[in-house]
Design a protein around this motif. Structure first.
Motif, PDB file in Angstrom:
ATOM      1  N   ILE A  91       0.878  -1.163   0.000  1.00 50.37           N
ATOM      2  CA  ILE A  91       0.000   0.000   0.000  1.00 50.37           C
ATOM      3  C   ILE A  91       0.921   1.219   0.000  1.00 50.37           C
ATOM      4  N   VAL A 113      -7.067   3.548   1.584  1.00 43.44           N
ATOM      5  CA  VAL A 113      -7.847   2.311   1.486  1.00 43.44           C
ATOM      6  C   VAL A 113      -8.791   2.195   2.674  1.00 43.44           C
ATOM      7  N   ALA A 114     -10.071   2.109   2.407  1.00 43.09           N
ATOM      8  CA  ALA A 114     -11.029   1.916   3.492  1.00 43.09           C
ATOM      9  C   ALA A 114     -12.179   1.040   3.002  1.00 43.09           C
ATOM     10  N   HIS A 115     -12.822   0.341   3.935  1.00 41.74           N
ATOM     11  CA  HIS A 115     -13.961  -0.515   3.602  1.00 41.74           C
ATOM     12  C   HIS A 115     -13.656  -1.423   2.430  1.00 41.74           C
ATOM     13  N   SER A 116     -12.517  -2.081   2.458  1.00 42.36           N
ATOM     14  CA  SER A 116     -12.142  -2.888   1.292  1.00 42.36           C
ATOM     15  C   SER A 116     -11.474  -4.179   1.706  1.00 42.36           C
ATOM     16  N   LEU A 117     -11.440  -5.109   0.756  1.00 42.78           N
ATOM     17  CA  LEU A 117     -10.708  -6.363   0.931  1.00 42.78           C
ATOM     18  C   LEU A 117      -9.612  -6.390  -0.121  1.00 42.78           C
ATOM     19  N   VAL A 118      -8.385  -6.659   0.311  1.00 49.37           N
ATOM     20  CA  VAL A 118      -7.273  -6.653  -0.645  1.00 49.37           C
ATOM     21  C   VAL A 118      -6.433  -7.910  -0.438  1.00 49.37           C
TER      22      VAL A 118
END
Lengths: 380, 368
Positions: free
Chosen positions: A287, A293-298
């Motif tokens: 990153i 990056v928020a409210h996410s799946l990575v």
């Protein structure tokens, strides 16, 4: 070798309503949840429920699916005496070959496989759904009720009953009627397409049904109604928890947005009920300084320099500087250039989205599925 | 076809990472978010068509064995060849060997049974992603007795002090091996040798009461042996101290370094953990960080490395730190220049700060 219960996993569906997502792969092989394929949920349930004798019935576009399943290693189903077996048509006999004509026919054509284990019970599940379920509890319920067949059911909102096969039961969950997509429902218990049968009983019904030329050879249409008509002991088993049929692009997208919720009943991080899949050994995600990056799946191997919100990145995705990704799902290997704006988009494997591209669907629209072909048309 | 068998010799790599090597050998120390140090050399070997690999390990090898298992994650669970973990189980009453020669002496069968005529030997402290095909070809074409993999560092760092430095002639033949502080031509610890020669040198060393195969068998015989060098110019790092461990981890946060190490060569193989993708929640603020899978992040993470399954609660701040598997950073906690070993919990509001030059290291399973 005798086994108490054999599992048949139906994974032959075309998944027509998933449109572009299933042009080259079968529905169970469609990527899901940032690192999985849809079928991983059913296969992981098998492992976690200690159902170790599994036949996987494939049919449509099976290459990716077969490669993914292999000998079942990620799910501990590479075993000495049972484990996972892929059962794929056409089944050729001396008189010719044939495809699976319906769900029941798929079992009928594999009676030899099942008889090899001489089981008491047959568990039938499908590879199309996202859920965590202990099939062993279902089996115990089946035994307690001394049922001939047990159908797993889910309470659905009354306004959605017309989309499901609905089971009408007495107070003790004994099934007296099965209605396919009723306009005036008497119950809101929907069949999840998960059945346990006493194998000897089912075997008779399958043999009889195979002789009926007008039959669809389908569990819901033919086998279950016939059993009910004969007053067999059919019981419903109430499943509690998250269950999602990802049969349409809209529901596929919704299920992903569900995963981003913090209080979802199904947790991918549940160490007592892991979901297993392949791992291609990408390094951890990077990153970058400019990222948000928020409210996410990575997943592994991603390099993010842009902004992510309510999105899911599968492995090895790149998001360059100045780009914003909202409510989108990016499959493995997707490359997003600079200053790109994506909203409510599903980008398929290895697509390259050039700089300054803007693609968005509004909230009330179906998500836009990007493939290498339609991307050119959209961006030009 | 000429082939190589592999040997990872950990005898000379003891306890060099302080708290991190209290309970495990250096080779098993986690690195770069999802790997262990040994993964790099093991993957390089596995991807170089080396199908039988032995590991000499003296102590603290439980976590190493747990990590390696049957070798299946490196595709080394083979009918032909495989992974051979060889701890010190030495029962020969006539044995007079010392140092790492005891491993060679007591595991002679591994070499004799192997079908390969050549052996590739390595430690675990040289981090790179490469394949050894060209090194091997070079060894064969030059007709060398031994070929050393060497590299050059533009800037010599403290970790290079302990390395053997190499001088060669124009054709790459090694003329000197010495610990010269200013020579930037560094021996990586990786070399190829003919198996028959290896066993002869071992016998010779033992007969003369020696205790270090490379130093006494190869370096001391440099005049009698044809020792060639093969230059590696890809990204690499040497980890032999907490200082180098910390710096070389954080060095991977530079995009170029990250891409050079992980995307130019082969994928580094490791034990599969089956974690979900990392979940970023509403308050997450992450920048310039390397993050493994299975994390749940609702706090601030900057210039740091998070291993698998780390939980960062709302309001927690992590800077210039390395946080290993399953650590739990509760809300409001602040970490700066810190290395947390596995399963550490930092409770609500705690502040831990180390110096950039000397990070604060917290041992496994502590709760602070």
């Amino acid at each position: 070798m005798k086994k108490e219960c054999v599992t048949m996993l139906l994974a032959g569906g075309v998944g027509k309503r998933l449109g572009a997502l299933t042009t080259s792969v079968a529905k169970p092989a469609v990527p899901f949840g940032g690192r999985y394929r849809i079928i991983d949920f059913a296969l992981s349930n098998c492992l976690n429920s200690r159902m170790y004798t599994v036949g996987v019935l494939t049919q449509y576009s099976p290459l990716d699916l077969h490669q993914h399943i292999g000998v079942g290693k990620p799910w501990d189903l590479d075993r000495m005496n049972d484990g996972l077996t892929i059962l794929s048509p056409p089944f050729t006999v001396q008189t010719g070959g044939n495809w699976y004509l319906g769900t029941a026919d798929a079992i009928t054509k594999n009676m030899n496989f099942i008889d090899r284990y001489d089981p008491e019970y047959l568990l039938v599940i499908s590879g199309d759904h996202i859920y965590h379920m202990d099939y062993d509890k279902l089996l115990r319920h089946h035994k307690e009720k001394q049922a001939d067949a047990t159908i797993s059911v889910l309470e659905v909102p009354w306004k959605e009953t017309s989309r499901f096969g609905i089971l009408n039961t007495t107070d003790d969950l004994r099934i007296y009627e099965f209605e396919e997509k009723p306009a005036q429902p008497k119950s809101n218990l929907a069949s999840m397409g998960i059945y346990i049968f006493n194998w000897k009983v089912l075997r008779d019904y399958l043999e009889k049904d195979a002789l009926l030329s007008e039959s669809e050879h389908d569990f819901g249409q033919n086998i279950l109604p016939a059993m009910i008509a004969d007053n067999l002991k059919l019981y419903a088993y109430r499943f509690q928890g998250y269950w999602k049929d990802v049969g349409t692009i809209e529901s596929y997208w919704e299920a992903h947005m569900d995963l981003l919720k913090e209080d979802l009943e199904l947790s991918l991080n549940n160490t007592n009920w892991r979901t297993y899949s392949h791992d291609s050994n990408f390094p951890p995600q990077l990153i970058e300084e400019t990222a948000s990056v928020a409210h996410s799946l990575v997943n592994n191997g991603c390099v993010v320099s842009g902004t992510l919100n309510h999105s899911i990145l599968f492995e090895n995705v790149r998001i360059d500087k100045g780009s914003t990704i909202k409510q989108s799902i990016l499959h493995p290997g997707v490359r997003v250039g600079k200053n790109v704006y994506l909203e409510k988009v599903i980008a398929q494997e290895n697509i390259f989205i050039p700089d300054n591209t803007r693609i968005s669907a509004s909230m009330d629209q179906e998500p836009i599925v990007l493939s290498q072909e339609n991307l050119k048309a959209i961006t030009s | 076809m000429d082939t190589m068998m592999g040997l990872i010799n950990l005898e000379h790599e003891h306890d060099f990472l302080n708290e991190l090597t209290y309970f495990r050998c250096g080779a098993a120390v986690p690195f770069a978010g999802r790997f262990r140090l040994i993964d790099f050399t093991l993957s390089n070997m596995a991807k170089s068509d080396i199908h039988e690999i032995a590991i000499f390990t003296r102590s603290k090898y439980r976590s190493l064995m747990d990590h390696l298992g049957s070798g299946s994650d490196w595709d080394l669970d083979r009918r032909h060849g495989g992974l051979f973990i060889l701890p010190p189980d030495w029962n020969d009453p006539t044995d007079i060997s010392k140092g790492d020669l005891r491993y060679f002496h007591n595991n002679r069968d591994y070499f004799l049974r192997g079908k390969s005529d050549y052996v590739l030997i390595s430690g675990s402290q040289f981090i790179s992603t490469t394949v050894y095909h060209e090194l091997f070809q070079h060894h064969l074409t030059k007709g060398a007795d031994v070929t050393l993999l060497t590299t050059t560092y533009d800037q010599l760092l403290p970790e290079h002090d302990a390395c053997v430095k190499v001088k060669t002639d124009a054709d790459g033949w090694v003329s000197s091996l010495a610990n010269e502080p200013k020579n930037s031509h560094v021996f990586t610890g990786v070399y190829v040798i003919r198996k028959s020669l290896l066993l002869d040198l071992v016998d010779d060393c033992i007969a003369n009461y020696k205790n270090h195969f490379f130093m006494d068998g190869i370096k001391a015989n440099l005049n009698q042996l044809n020792v060639q060098s093969y230059h590696y110019d890809g990204y690499s790092a040497i980890i032999n101290s907490i200082d180098s461990y910390y710096r070389q981890n954080l060095a991977l946060l530079e995009t170029d370094a990250y891409k050079d190490l992980f995307f130019k060569g082969e994928h580094v193989l490791t034990k599969i953990g089956n974690q979900a993708p990392t979940k970023y929640l509403e308050k997450s603020k992450v920048s310039k960080s390397l993050v493994a899978t299975g994390c749940v992040i609702d706090g601030e993470v900057d210039n740091s490395i998070l291993f698998r399954g780390v939980k960062v609660s709302e309001g927690a701040v992590i800077k210039n730190s390395i946080v290993m598997q399953r650590c739990n950073i509760e809300s409001g906690a602040v970490l700066e220049n810190v290395i947390l070993d596995k399963d550490v919990t930092i409770t609500r509001g705690q502040e831990l700060k180390g110096a950039k030059e000397q990070p604060f290291v917290v041992a496994k399973r502590r709760k602070i």
